[in-house]
Design an enzyme around this catalytic site. Structure first.
Site, PDB file in Angstrom:
ATOM      1  CE  LYS A  81      39.516  40.438  34.395  1.00  0.00           C
ATOM      2  NZ  LYS A  81      38.665  39.319  33.848  1.00  0.00           N
ATOM      3  CG  ASP A 111      38.395  35.521  35.176  1.00  0.00           C
ATOM      4  OD1 ASP A 111      37.655  35.691  36.333  1.00  0.00           O
ATOM      5  OD2 ASP A 111      38.936  36.583  34.762  1.00  0.00           O
TER       6      ASP A 111
END
Length: 279
Positions: free
Chosen positions: A69, A106
């Site tokens: 990420k 997210d």
């Protein structure tokens, strides 16, 4: 002739990722299965640049899990403000010009999952843990919490990192030692971002009337903490709630079509219910 588009989830370990199940269920529900294909690839940080550079024009997007990420950011042409705030990209979209756009689903996924359960504003909150998911949790709370947020962490170094992030997000963030983590459950909302087993001792100290709990694990489920809170009447959300809501947002970024939430959730529930699944 059917146009073929590809997407995939990348990370390590990746074998048990639910992303292929969720996205393929979305394709099937909307009649896109003939033209869209979603796979998984085991990749670490070192292998990521060559993999991305080798992708052809049929690729529409990538889902990223740990440890990629942050590693993907230098490879991108543009990163959303949301992703930049937490230094984490979990979604890459290939533009028509093949420019790479980084997003973080997210954070809105957390917000949307909570809103689905009627939690769209809280006066205070708590976060258990200090990793990448905890950063997303703080960013989500910056949108829905109008009072103090307390992060329960294990080290002074992590506490300092969380306070710095809280300042960037405009949060009234305090930190507390992990030994006091059970106190978190007295707030209206606690987001637990720790690995399996880390909150088992906290489960033994759940107050009589705990606030809502969002435990981001989906296996094993329920966690002892989730079970203890549910037994005392608390609203409890789990990792599948987050996975589905963030996947729906990814689905839309990739396909430009709204993701079918119910179909994707049902597919995830069915996969987790299979005998021997995720053991």
């Amino acid at each position: 002739m059917t146009t073929h588009h590809r997407a995939a989830v990348l990370g390590s370990p990746i074998a048990h990722s639910l992303s292929p199940v969720l996205h393929r269920a979305g394709y099937a529900a909307l009649g896109l299965a003939d033209g869209w294909h979603y796979d998984r690839f085991e990749l670490d940080e070192a292998a990521l640049p060559a993999f991305v550079a080798g992708l052809g024009p049929e690729w529409a997007g990538l889902s990223l899990t740990m440890p990629l990420k942050r590693a993907v950011i230098p490879l991108l042409d543009e990163v959303s403000a949301t992703a930049l705030r937490v230094d984490a990209v979990n979604t890459v979209v290939f533009g028509p010009d093949r420019r790479l756009h980084g997003h973080n689903t997210d954070i809105p996924g957390l917000v949307n999952a909570l809103a689905e359960r009627g939690i769209d504003q809280v006066g205070s909150a708590a976060v258990l843990g200090a990793g990448a998911t905890a950063s997303s949790a703080l960013a989500a709370l910056a949108r829905i919490c109008d009072g103090p947020v307390t992060a329960y962490v294990r080290s002074p170094e992590r506490a300092a990192e969380m306070r710095a992030l809280g300042e960037r997000l405009g949060l009234d963030l305090r930190t507390a030692d992990w030994a006091r983590a059970a106190e978190a459950l007295e707030t209206p909302l606690t987001i637990s971002t720790t690995p399996a087993g880390a909150t088992d001792q906290v489960a033994a100290a759940v107050p009589a009337r705990p606030g809502a709990l969002f435990d981001v694990l989906y296996h094993p489920w329920p966690t002892p903490l989730a079970a203890a809170c549910a037994q005392r009447g608390a609203t409890v959300l789990g990792g599948l709630d987050l996975l589905v809501h963030q996947a729906v947002l990814q689905f839309e970024l990739f396909t430009k079509v709204a993701g079918p939430l119910a179909a994707m959730r049902a597919a995830g529930e069915a996969e987790l219910a299979l005998p021997g699944s995720y053991r």
